[in-house]
Each structure stands twice: as structure tokens, then as C-alpha cells.
Scaffold this motif. Structure first.
Motif, PDB file in Angstrom:
ATOM      1  N   LYS A  40     -29.928   3.340  -2.162  1.00 50.43           N
ATOM      2  CA  LYS A  40     -28.611   3.907  -1.835  1.00 50.43           C
ATOM      3  C   LYS A  40     -27.760   4.034  -3.098  1.00 50.43           C
ATOM      4  O   LYS A  40     -27.062   5.033  -3.288  1.00 50.43           O
ATOM      5  CB  LYS A  40     -27.912   3.056  -0.785  1.00 50.43           C
ATOM      6  CG  LYS A  40     -26.608   3.650  -0.308  1.00 50.43           C
ATOM      7  CD  LYS A  40     -26.126   2.958   0.945  1.00 50.43           C
ATOM      8  CE  LYS A  40     -24.845   3.517   1.459  1.00 50.43           C
ATOM      9  NZ  LYS A  40     -24.871   4.905   1.855  1.00 50.43           N
ATOM     10  N   GLU A  43     -28.008   7.205  -5.390  1.00 49.58           N
ATOM     11  CA  GLU A  43     -27.406   8.475  -4.979  1.00 49.58           C
ATOM     12  C   GLU A  43     -26.265   8.924  -5.894  1.00 49.58           C
ATOM     13  O   GLU A  43     -26.084  10.111  -6.106  1.00 49.58           O
ATOM     14  CB  GLU A  43     -26.914   8.379  -3.529  1.00 49.58           C
ATOM     15  CG  GLU A  43     -28.032   8.220  -2.524  1.00 49.58           C
ATOM     16  CD  GLU A  43     -27.542   7.949  -1.120  1.00 49.58           C
ATOM     17  OE1 GLU A  43     -26.309   8.002  -0.876  1.00 49.58           O
ATOM     18  OE2 GLU A  43     -28.384   7.673  -0.254  1.00 49.58           O
ATOM     19  N   SER A  44     -25.500   7.989  -6.408  1.00 51.55           N
ATOM     20  CA  SER A  44     -24.304   8.363  -7.174  1.00 51.55           C
ATOM     21  C   SER A  44     -24.316   7.793  -8.589  1.00 51.55           C
ATOM     22  O   SER A  44     -23.297   7.375  -9.106  1.00 51.55           O
ATOM     23  CB  SER A  44     -23.057   7.882  -6.432  1.00 51.55           C
ATOM     24  OG  SER A  44     -23.097   6.471  -6.310  1.00 51.55           O
ATOM     25  N   LYS A  91     -38.839   6.037  -7.109  1.00 54.87           N
ATOM     26  CA  LYS A  91     -37.583   6.655  -6.664  1.00 54.87           C
ATOM     27  C   LYS A  91     -36.684   6.973  -7.850  1.00 54.87           C
ATOM     28  O   LYS A  91     -36.018   8.015  -7.882  1.00 54.87           O
ATOM     29  CB  LYS A  91     -36.844   5.749  -5.675  1.00 54.87           C
ATOM     30  CG  LYS A  91     -37.537   5.598  -4.353  1.00 54.87           C
ATOM     31  CD  LYS A  91     -37.436   6.864  -3.559  1.00 54.87           C
ATOM     32  CE  LYS A  91     -37.956   6.682  -2.156  1.00 54.87           C
ATOM     33  NZ  LYS A  91     -37.963   7.924  -1.405  1.00 54.87           N
ATOM     34  N   LYS A  95     -35.433  10.662  -9.046  1.00 60.22           N
ATOM     35  CA  LYS A  95     -34.010  10.964  -9.253  1.00 60.22           C
ATOM     36  C   LYS A  95     -33.814  11.740 -10.562  1.00 60.22           C
ATOM     37  O   LYS A  95     -32.935  12.600 -10.637  1.00 60.22           O
ATOM     38  CB  LYS A  95     -33.206   9.669  -9.240  1.00 60.22           C
ATOM     39  CG  LYS A  95     -31.747   9.818  -9.524  1.00 60.22           C
ATOM     40  CD  LYS A  95     -30.993  10.477  -8.392  1.00 60.22           C
ATOM     41  CE  LYS A  95     -29.509  10.516  -8.710  1.00 60.22           C
ATOM     42  NZ  LYS A  95     -28.750  11.269  -7.761  1.00 60.22           N
ATOM     43  N   THR A  98     -33.503  15.484 -10.457  1.00 64.48           N
ATOM     44  CA  THR A  98     -32.314  16.130  -9.890  1.00 64.48           C
ATOM     45  C   THR A  98     -31.233  16.378 -10.935  1.00 64.48           C
ATOM     46  O   THR A  98     -30.201  16.968 -10.610  1.00 64.48           O
ATOM     47  CB  THR A  98     -31.717  15.281  -8.746  1.00 64.48           C
ATOM     48  OG1 THR A  98     -31.241  14.024  -9.275  1.00 64.48           O
ATOM     49  CG2 THR A  98     -32.752  15.038  -7.659  1.00 64.48           C
TER      50      THR A  98
END
Length: 99
Positions: A40, A43-44, A91, A95, A98
Motif C-alpha cells: 500500500k 502507491e504514493s 512489487k 513499480k 510506472t
């Protein structure tokens, strides 16, 4: 000397992986919760922070896997750490695509 209180996967410390406590069933639950929280957080996160996290996780993996007397320790918890850490590293690498 091995740093037992070093956090190596979220809030999970080395001593929890190589020690007798917590039990294998308890640590599995902790790994899953930490894994979900770590994912989680991805994500940011900035690319620079992501690079730092990737490097820290590689160091943590080496830390857990290169201890003296490792064969006498609880291998199932070490293997579980490696499985979750490898999923996390995957993961992190996903990332990067992206950015």
C-alpha cells in the motif's frame, strides 16, 4: 555481530525470524499484514525513495541470510521471510515501470 532488533520487513525484526518466538503460524500472519501495508505504501512513493527501499530490502535479505550458525536456526521462518521479501522486491521492481 548480528543486529537482532534490526527491522528487516516492515516492523518485523531479525530476532522474530531467527528466534523461537513468535511461532510459525503467528509470524505468517505478521508477514502477510506487513506485506499488505508495504505494498500500500508503494502507491504514493517517489522514484528516489523507491530506489532507497529496494536497496534496504536487499541489505535486509543479506542480513537475514548471512548469519553465522544459520543451519541451527529455524529455517522455515527464514524461508518465509525470503518468500515474502522476494514478493515485495518484485512489487518494487514492477513499480519502477510506472515512472
Amino acid at each position: 555481530m548480528l543486529e537482532l532488533t534490526k527491522k528487516v520487513f516492515g516492523n518485523i525484526m531479525t530476532q522474530e525470524i531467527i528466534g523461537s518466538e513468535p511461532s510459525i503460524s503467528e509470524i505468517k500472519i505478521r508477514f502477510e499484514k506487513e506485506f499488505q501495508a508495504l505494498i500500500k505504501n508503494l502507491e504514493s512513493i517517489s522514484k528516489q525513495n523507491l530506489e532507497n527501499i529496494l536497496e534496504q530490502q536487499k541489505i535486509s535479505q543479506k542480513h537475514v541470510n548471512t548469519r553465522p550458525g544459520a543451519m541451527a536456526l529455524n529455517q522455515s521462518k527464514i524461508e518465509m521471510f525470503n518468500d515474502y521479501n522476494n514478493k515485495y522486491l518484485k512489487k518494487i521492481n514492477e513499480k519502477f515501470t510506472t515512472f
